[in-house]
Write a protein that holds these residues in place. Structure first.
Motif, PDB file in Angstrom:
ATOM      1  N   UNK A 188       0.844  -1.193   0.000  1.00  0.00           N
ATOM      2  CA  UNK A 188       0.000   0.000   0.000  1.00  0.00           C
ATOM      3  C   UNK A 188       0.885   1.251   0.000  1.00  0.00           C
ATOM      4  N   UNK A 189       0.918   1.942  -1.128  1.00  0.00           N
ATOM      5  CA  UNK A 189       1.765   3.131  -1.230  1.00  0.00           C
ATOM      6  C   UNK A 189       0.916   4.400  -1.267  1.00  0.00           C
ATOM      7  N   UNK A 190      -0.337   4.275  -0.907  1.00  0.00           N
ATOM      8  CA  UNK A 190      -1.241   5.435  -0.973  1.00  0.00           C
ATOM      9  C   UNK A 190      -0.703   6.633  -0.199  1.00  0.00           C
ATOM     10  N   UNK A 191      -0.236   6.432   1.038  1.00  0.00           N
ATOM     11  CA  UNK A 191       0.160   7.615   1.817  1.00  0.00           C
ATOM     12  C   UNK A 191       1.263   8.432   1.159  1.00  0.00           C
ATOM     13  N   UNK A 192       2.124   7.808   0.393  1.00  0.00           N
ATOM     14  CA  UNK A 192       3.234   8.573  -0.191  1.00  0.00           C
ATOM     15  C   UNK A 192       3.011   8.889  -1.673  1.00  0.00           C
ATOM     16  N   UNK A 193       1.780   8.707  -2.142  1.00  0.00           N
ATOM     17  CA  UNK A 193       1.558   8.862  -3.573  1.00  0.00           C
ATOM     18  C   UNK A 193       0.777  10.116  -3.936  1.00  0.00           C
ATOM     19  N   UNK A 194       0.765  11.073  -3.031  1.00  0.00           N
ATOM     20  CA  UNK A 194       0.122  12.338  -3.354  1.00  0.00           C
ATOM     21  C   UNK A 194      -0.983  12.697  -2.384  1.00  0.00           C
ATOM     22  N   UNK A 195      -1.223  14.007  -2.256  1.00  0.00           N
ATOM     23  CA  UNK A 195      -2.216  14.474  -1.275  1.00  0.00           C
ATOM     24  C   UNK A 195      -3.624  14.041  -1.663  1.00  0.00           C
ATOM     25  N   UNK A 196      -3.801  13.702  -2.927  1.00  0.00           N
ATOM     26  CA  UNK A 196      -5.140  13.292  -3.349  1.00  0.00           C
ATOM     27  C   UNK A 196      -5.596  12.034  -2.606  1.00  0.00           C
ATOM     28  N   UNK A 197      -4.626  11.265  -2.109  1.00  0.00           N
ATOM     29  CA  UNK A 197      -4.974  10.043  -1.374  1.00  0.00           C
ATOM     30  C   UNK A 197      -5.452  10.355   0.056  1.00  0.00           C
ATOM     31  N   UNK A 198      -5.331  11.615   0.449  1.00  0.00           N
ATOM     32  CA  UNK A 198      -5.896  12.025   1.740  1.00  0.00           C
ATOM     33  C   UNK A 198      -7.332  12.510   1.592  1.00  0.00           C
ATOM     34  N   UNK A 199      -7.761  12.694   0.353  1.00  0.00           N
ATOM     35  CA  UNK A 199      -9.098  13.230   0.114  1.00  0.00           C
ATOM     36  C   UNK A 199     -10.143  12.106   0.114  1.00  0.00           C
ATOM     37  N   UNK A 200     -11.388  12.511   0.248  1.00  0.00           N
ATOM     38  CA  UNK A 200     -12.483  11.531   0.271  1.00  0.00           C
ATOM     39  C   UNK A 200     -13.390  11.758  -0.932  1.00  0.00           C
ATOM     40  N   UNK A 201     -13.750  10.673  -1.567  1.00  0.00           N
ATOM     41  CA  UNK A 201     -14.577  10.749  -2.772  1.00  0.00           C
ATOM     42  C   UNK A 201     -15.776   9.805  -2.663  1.00  0.00           C
ATOM     43  N   UNK A 202     -16.839  10.184  -3.339  1.00  0.00           N
ATOM     44  CA  UNK A 202     -17.943   9.222  -3.512  1.00  0.00           C
ATOM     45  C   UNK A 202     -17.676   8.512  -4.838  1.00  0.00           C
ATOM     46  N   UNK A 203     -16.558   7.822  -4.874  1.00  0.00           N
ATOM     47  CA  UNK A 203     -16.036   7.251  -6.116  1.00  0.00           C
ATOM     48  C   UNK A 203     -16.907   6.140  -6.677  1.00  0.00           C
ATOM     49  N   UNK A 204     -17.003   6.105  -7.989  1.00  0.00           N
ATOM     50  CA  UNK A 204     -17.695   5.004  -8.673  1.00  0.00           C
ATOM     51  C   UNK A 204     -16.822   4.560  -9.865  1.00  0.00           C
ATOM     52  N   UNK A 205     -17.083   5.157 -11.057  1.00  0.00           N
ATOM     53  CA  UNK A 205     -16.316   4.721 -12.221  1.00  0.00           C
ATOM     54  C   UNK A 205     -14.882   5.212 -12.173  1.00  0.00           C
ATOM     55  N   UNK A 206     -13.998   4.471 -12.840  1.00  0.00           N
ATOM     56  CA  UNK A 206     -12.603   4.897 -12.907  1.00  0.00           C
ATOM     57  C   UNK A 206     -11.988   4.393 -14.206  1.00  0.00           C
ATOM     58  N   UNK A 207     -11.387   5.322 -14.944  1.00  0.00           N
ATOM     59  CA  UNK A 207     -10.740   4.935 -16.194  1.00  0.00           C
ATOM     60  C   UNK A 207      -9.281   5.355 -16.153  1.00  0.00           C
TER      61      UNK A 207
END
Lengths: 572, 483
Positions: free
Chosen positions: A427-446
Motif C-alpha cells: 500500500x503506497x497510498x500515503x506517499x503517492x500524493x495528497x489526493x490520497x488524503x481526500x475523500x470521494x464518492x467514487x464510482x467509475x474509474x478509467x
C-alpha cells in the motif's frame, strides 16, 4: 517483417525543460520533501489532481438523489478515456443521470464529451458531437465496433442503452435501434470483446436487478430515515450478449450462448482468458449474489463456472456485494488473475489463478487495508513503468446514511494505490500524493495517458459530484514504449492479443483485456514499462487470429502504432 | 491452663466480634497500590494465661485492635510490643502485630508473626486465616488452600473460612473439592445465601443442573432479591435449553438494581448465552466503568463486539485484556482470532503461537493457526495444525471442515470429501463446510450434489435470518464465549 513506428507524441522536450527549471528553482525544498516522503533510494511517483479550473472540465454529476432513495441514484456513474477524433490525444466522456420513471429533472441533465486540447485543457463538445444521452445513464464502453477506424460509444443506462456511432467528423449518430443493442431495463457495465474470434467486436452488457419505481423498497431506520436498500430485496436479471453480425447490426445471443441462464445483479465485468485457450472468458461481479465466471467453451457457448473456480462466494460460502472487477497476470506466471471489490467488511479479493480453472484468494496487504471500504472503479496498471501491474482502487459507500449506522465507515472514501513489488502488493497510498488524503464518492474509474507523457493518468467519476482527473507525476521516470494495436484479421481493438516484451533482464507479457473497473472505458493504448533499461530488445504481439508480429529494437519513450500482419502499418 | 476462648466473658465477646471485623485496607497499606487483599483478624483469645492476666490482657488487646481499626498503626505497634515484652508468645498479640506488619507492607515479617502465633497456639484460627490472605496476596494458592483447610478443620462453623476456601478451590478448578467443603459446612451451619449461590455455581460447572437449581432456590428463599441467584437460575435454564425461561429469569434479574461489577459481569455472561449481545455489551461497559482492571470483563466484552459485529472494537477489548494480563493464553487466542478475521495474518499468527506456548490444550488455537496457514498458502502446515486440533478434540467439526478445505486447495479431492462429509455429519449447520462440499462437487462435475449443498447453505442462511447487513464478517467460527 517490416513494422513502421510512428512517433505520435513528442511534446516531452518542453515538459522536461519546465520540470528542470522548477527543480533548479526549488531544488532544496523538493529534495527535503522527497527525502521525507520516501527516503533517498526511490523517487516517488505521485498522482496530482488537475482541478476543473485547470482542465476546463466543469461538468458535475447529478445523482438525482431523492427522499425515496431509488437504487439507481447511488450506483452511477461512469467515465471513459477515448480518442474520438483520432488526433492522438485522449478525450474524456462522462455519463450523467437523466430522466427516468422515478426522476423528472427540472433542468436538462446531460452526459459530456470533452475534447483534449493537447495542453492539459479540455473543451466541452457534447452538443456538437450529439452524445448528451437522454436517459438515466450508468456507464460507457468505447470501441470501434465496425472497424471503420473511429471509436464508437456505447452508453449503458437505467431505461435504454445508447449506441453512438462515430461519424468520423466529430459527430455521432444514435444507432441503437438499428443495431438492436438497446437492452431495456437496467444495464450497468458493458464490454466490447470478440468472443468467437471472428474479427468483430461483440458486446456484453451487465444487467442489474428488475427495477422500476413501483418496485422500490423503502428501507428506513428506527428514526424513519430512508436509506438505500440492499439489492437483496430485488430480483436478478440476465445479462446480455450481442453478437456483431458485421453488417452494422447485432444479434442478441444471450440465450443461446448460455449467458441468460444465469440471472444476476451484475456490475463490473471484464473480458479475459483465464484458461489460456485463446478464447475470451468473462468475469462478472454480482451484488449480494455469487459472481459469475463465464468460461468460453467455443462454438458460441459459455459455461458459468464460478463455484468450481472458487470465486463465486466468499471463503465462507457467502455471496458478497461485488462491484468493480479487473483481470491481469500480476505475478507474471502467464495466467490471468482476477480482482473483485466488495462492500465494507466483506474484504476485496485478489484471486490468484491456479492454472486449472481454480483460483485462490491471496489479497495480502490489500485485505486488511480494504476492511472498511467499498470498492467500485479499479484497475491493474503499471503506474511507475517498472513492468509490474499495480492496482488502483476507487472507493465510496453506496449508502449516504452509513456514517450514522457505522462510525467506522465513511460515505466518501479514500483512494488506494497498491504497488506491485514483484513479491506482493504494497500500500503506497500515503506517499503517492495528497489526493490520497481526500475523500470521494467514487464510482467509475478509467485509466489513460491524457497528456501523452508516457504514464497512465486516472479519471474518476464521483456520484453526485464533479469528476476527478489525476495526473501521473513521475511514472515516466522509468522507460516505456506505448503501443496502439490495430487488429485487421483480428478484432480492431486487438482484445485478446498477447504482448510480450524484453528489455535486458526484464521480460514480461500482457494480455489485452477489455472492460474491467466499473462503468468505465480505458485508453486502448498499451504502455509497456521497462524500468531503467535503456532499450527494449523486442516486442512481440500474438494477435487473436494467431498471427505474430515481432518488433526488434523498437524506439522507447514514445507511442507507436502496430498493425496486425507483416508490412501492415498505417501512418497517422 | 484454659483456653481463653472458654473464659472470655460475654462483654468481651462483643469486643472479639469487633476485632473480627478488622481488615487491612489498601488505603492504609503502604504498598496499597500493589495490594488490595485485606487480612481478617479474628481474635479468638487464647493462650497460657491466668484469669488475672486475662483480666488485664484482654482490654489491652482490644485497645490495640481498636487502634489498628482506627489506623493508628504506630500506637498499636507500641502497645503490642509492650504486651509481647511481657508475654513474648502471646498468640493474639503476635497475630495483631502480624496484621500491623502487613499493613506496613512488611509481608515477610507478618508471615513470621502469624506463624509464631500458630506455634504458640495450634488451635488459634485467626492467624491461619491471616496467613491465607497473605498467601493470596503473594500469589501462593496452594499454601492459601492449606491454611484455609486448617482453619476449617479447627472451626468447622467458621463461615469466612468456608466461603474463602470454597471460592478458591472453585477458582482453581477443583470443583469436587469445593462442593465438598460447602456440603460439609452444611452439616454444622446454615449456609448464607451467597454461599448457596456459590454452591449452585459449582454444581452448574459439574453439569448437575437439579442440584444447582436447588441451591439457587434456597438462596432466594433466604434473600428473594439476590440477583446472582436469579442469574444462576437463568444459567440453569440455559443449560437445560429452556431459552424462554432463561429470558424470563434474565428479565427478572434486569429489574434488580446491581451496583456490583461482578453481578453485572455475570448478568452479561447470561445475556451473552441468551444471544442478547447488545445488552451484554452495554452491561459489560457498565461493569468496566465500575471495575476497569479485570481482564475477564474485557474478554467478555470482546466477545460481545465480535457478535455485534465490530471486530476493531473486539480487537481493542482483547488488547486491553492482554495489557491487564499479558500472559493470558485465552486473551492471546481471542485476539489472534479477531486479527485472523480482519485478515491481519502475521499478527494473528504471533498471538496464537504465544497462546500455544502457555496452553497447548485448546483445539481452537490450533484450528485458528490452521486457518492462518491456509490463508497464507501454507496448506501442508494447515493440514498438520487441523490434525492437531482434531487430535485434541476428535469431534471438533470445524477442524474437520478446515482440514477438508485444505485438501480441497491441495486438490486431494478424496480426502477433502472424507473430511468435509465428516464435518457436516458432526455439525450439519456448518454452512462453510457445506459450501466447500459444493465447490468440491462442482469440481468433480457432480452438479446435482453441488446444487444440493448450495441449497443447504442457502437454507442455513435463511434459518439464521440472513446477514443483518451486507458485510461478510465471520469466516471462521468464533471462539466460545467466556462462561
Amino acid at each position: 517483417m517490416m513494422i513502421l513506428m510512428e512517433h505520435l507524441v513528442v511534446c516531452l522536450r518542453l515538459t522536461i525543460a519546465l520540470s528542470l527549471a522548477l527543480t533548479l528553482a526549488f531544488g532544496l525544498c523538493l529534495t527535503t520533501r522527497a527525502q521525507r516522503a520516501a527516503g533517498p533510494t526511490k523517487p516517488v511517483v505521485t498522482f496530482e489532481e488537475v482541478l476543473p479550473s485547470q482542465s476546463g472540465i466543469t461538468w458535475v454529476h447529478n445523482n438525482a438523489h431523492s427522499p425515496e432513495r431509488h437504487l439507481p441514484e447511488t450506483v452511477g456513474a461512469g467515465c471513459a478515456f477515448l480518442d474520438y477524433d483520432n488526433d492522438g490525444w485522449m478525450d474524456i466522456y462522462l455519463v450523467n443521470s437523466g430522466p427516468a420513471d422515478f426522476f423528472k429533472p427540472a433542468t436538462q441533465i446531460r452526459n459530456a464529451l470533452y475534447h483534449n486540447n493537447h495542453d492539459g485543457t479540455f473543451t466541452d463538445v457534447t452538443d456538437k458531437a450529439g452524445v448528451a444521452g437522454g436517459t438515466f445513464g450508468m456507464g460507457v464502453a468505447a470501441a470501434d465496433y465496425d472497424g471503420d477506424g473511429w471509436i464508437d460509444l456505447y452508453v449503458t443506462c437505467y431505461g435504454r442503452n445508447i449506441l453512438y456511432h462515430n461519424n468520423g467528423n466529430g459527430t455521432f449518430s444514435d444507432l441503437t435501434d438499428r443495431t438492436g443493442t438497446g437492452a431495456p431495463g437496467w444495464s450497468t457495465c458493458a464490454v466490447w470483446f470478440d468472443y468467437d474470434n471472428d474479427g468483430k467486436l461483440d458486446l456484453f452488457v451487465s444487467s442489474f436487478v428488475y427495477y422500476d419505481k413501483t418496485l422500490n423498497v423503502l428501507c428506513s431506520d428506527e428514526l424513519k430515515r430512508s436509506y438505500y436498500c440492499i439489492p437483496r430485496h430485488y430480483k436478478p436479471r440476465p445479462s446480455h450478449l450481442f453478437h456483431n453480425n458485421g453488417d452494422g447490426t447485432f444479434a442478441d445471443v444471450s440465450k443461446q450462448s448460455g449467458i441468460a441462464d444465469s440471472p444476476g445483479k451484475s456490475f463490473g465485468a471484464v473480458a479475459t482468458d483465464v484458461n489460456n485457450d485463446g478464447r475470451m472468458d468473462l468475469f462478472v461481479a454480482n451484488d449480494t449474489m455469487p459472481n459469475f465466471l463465464f468460461i468460453n467453451q467455443g462454438g458460441g457457448k459459455f459455461e458459468e463456472s464460478a463455484l468450481a473456480a472458487g470465486i463465486g462466494y466468499s471463503a465462507s460460502g457467502k455471496p458478497r456485494s461485488g462491484m468493480g472487477v479487473d483481470a491481469a497476470d500480476y505475478d507474471g506466471d502467464g495466467w490471468q488473475d482476477l480482482f473483485v471489490a466488495n462492500i465494507e467488511q466483506e474484504f476485496f479479493s485478489l484471486y490468484h489463478n491456479q492454472k486449472d480453472l481454480t483460483f485462490i484468494d491471496e489479497p495480502g496487504e490489500i485485505g486488511p487495508a480494504t476492511q472498511f471500504l467499498s470498492g467500485w472503479g479499479l484497475r491493474f496498471f503499471d503506474y511507475d513503468n517498472d513492468g509490474n501491474s499495480d492496482l488502483f482502487l476507487v472507493n465510496g459507500h453506496p449508502d449516504d446514511f452509513i456514517e450514522m449506522r457505522n462510525a467506522r465507515v465513511k460515505y466518501r472514501e479514500q483512494l488506494q494505490l497498491f504497488r506491485n513489488t514483484g513479491k506482493g502488493f504494497e500500500n503506497v497510498s500515503p506517499q503517492s500524493g495528497v489526493v490520497f488524503n481526500k475523500y470521494f464518492s467514487g464510482r467509475g474509474m478509467a485509466t489513460g495517458d491524457f497528456d501523452n507523457d508516457g504514464d497512465l493518468d486516472v479519471l474518476i467519476a464521483n456520484n453526485g459530484e464533479a469528476p476527478a482527473l489525476l495526473r501521473n507525476e513521475g511514472g515516466n521516470r522509468n522507460n516505456w514504449i506505448g503501443l496502439q494495436l490495430i487488429g485487421k484479421q483480428s478484432n480492431p481493438a486487438a482484445v485478446g492479443a498477447v504482448i510480450s516484451w524484453q528489455a535486458g533482464t526484464l521480460k514480461r507479457s500482457r494480455l489485452k483485456t477489455s472492460g474491467g473497473s466499473y462503468l468505465a472505458s480505458h485508453d486502448p493504448r498499451e504502455i509497456l514499462g521497462i524500468g531503467s533499461a535503456a532499450k527494449i530488445d523486442y516486442v512481440e504481439v500474438r494477435w487473436p487470429s494467431g498471427k505474430i508480429d515481432r518488433l526488434t529494437n523498437p524506439p522507447i519513450n514514445r507511442y507507436s502504432k502496430v498493425v496486425e500482419g507483416a508490412g501492415l502499418n498505417m501512418p497517422r | 491452663m484454659v483456653k481463653t476462648v472458654n473464659i472470655v466473658e460475654p462483654n468481651s465477646t462483643a469486643s472479639a466480634r469487633r476485632l473480627e471485623r478488622l481488615w487491612w485496607r489498601p488505603d492504609t497499606f503502604p504498598l496499597g497500590r500493589l495490594a488490595i487483599v485485606v487480612v481478617l483478624l479474628i481474635i479468638l483469645a487464647c493462650g497460657s494465661v491466668t484469669f488475672a492476666q486475662v483480666d488485664k490482657l484482654v482490654p489491652r488487646l482490644e485497645h490495640a485492635a481498636g487502634l489498628i481499626a482506627e489506623k493508628h498503626i504506630d500506637e498499636a505497634e507500641k502497645e503490642l510490643a509492650a504486651i509481647l515484652r511481657a508475654t513474648p508468645n502471646e498468640p493474639t498479640a503476635l497475630n495483631l502485630l502480624g496484621a500491623v506488619r502487613a499493613q506496613q507492607g512488611k509481608l515477610n515479617e507478618a508471615e513470621l508473626l502469624f506463624s509464631r502465633a500458630i506455634r504458640s497456639d495450634s488451635r488459634f484460627v485467626g492467624p491461619h486465616l491471616n496467613l491465607a490472605h497473605l498467601y493470596t496476596l503473594t500469589g501462593r494458592p496452594k499454601k492459601t488452600i492449606l491454611e484455609l483447610q486448617e482453619a476449617q478443620r479447627l472451626d468447622p462453623g467458621n463461615v469466612e473460612a468456608v466461603d474463602l476456601l470454597a471460592r478458591l478451590l472453585l477458582a482453581q478448578g477443583q470443583i469436587d473439592e469445593g462442593i465438598n467443603v460447602i456440603e460439609q459446612a452444611k452439616q454444622s451451619q446454615t449456609l448464607s445465601a451467597p454461599l448457596l449461590v456459590l454452591l449452585g455455581d459449582a454444581y452448574l460447572k459439574k453439569g448437575n443442573a437439579p442440584k444447582a437449581e436447588e441451591s439457587y432456590e434456597r438462596a432466594l428463599g433466604q434473600q428473594s432479591e439476590l440477583t446472582d441467584a436469579v442469574l444462576g437460575l437463568a444459567q440453569v435454564s440455559q443449560f437445560k435449553g429452556a431459552a424462554d425461561t432463561a429470558l424470563v429469569q434474565l428479565s427478572r434479574a434486569r429489574k434488580m438494581v446491581a451496583n456490583s461489577p461482578d453481578t453485572l459481569y455475570r448478568f452479561a455472561l447470561v445475556a451473552l448465552g441468551a444471544g442478547l449481545f447488545e445488552e451484554a455489551n452495554g452491561t459489560l461497559l457498565a461493569a468496566i466503568k465500575l471495575k476497569p482492571d479485570d481482564p475477564a470483563y474485557f474478554l467478555a466484552l470482546g466477545t460481545t463486539w465480535i457478535k455485534k459485529p465490530d471486530l476493531a472494537e473486539a480487537e481493542h477489548a482483547f488488547r486491553r485484556a492482554l495489557e491487564l494480563q499479558p500472559e493470558s493464553p485465552r486473551a492471546q487466542m481471542y485476539l489472534g482470532y479477531t486479527l485472523l478475521e480482519q485478515k491481519k495474518y502475521p499478527e494473528a499468527r504471533e498471538y496464537l503461537e504465544k497462546s500455544l506456548l502457555t496452553d497447548k490444550s485448546v483445539p481452537e488455537t490450533y484450528y485458528y493457526l490452521g486457518q492462518v496457514a491456509q490463508e497464507e498458502n501454507e496448506d501442508e502446515r494447515a493440514v498438520q495444525l487441523f490434525k492437531k486440533a482434531i487430535e485434541l478434540a476428535p469431534s471438533y467439526s470445524f477442524a474437520h471442515a478446515g482440514l477438508g478445505a485444505s485438501y480441497l486447495r491441495l486438490k486431494n479431492y478424496p480426502l477433502a470429501q472424507q473430511e468435509l462429509e465428516l464435518s457436516v455429519k458432526l455439525n450439519p449447520n456448518d454452512s462453510k463446510a457445506h459450501y466447500n462440499l459444493a465447490v468440491l462437487f462442482a469440481r468433480l462435475r457432480n452438479q446435482q450434489r453441488a446444487q444440493e449443498e448450495l441449497q443447504i447453505v442457502d437454507k442455513l442462511k435463511t434459518r439464521n435470518g440472513g446477514p443483518a447487513k451486507e458485510g461478510d464478517v465471520s469466516s471462521s467460527p468464533e471462539p466460545r464465549p467466556p462462561k
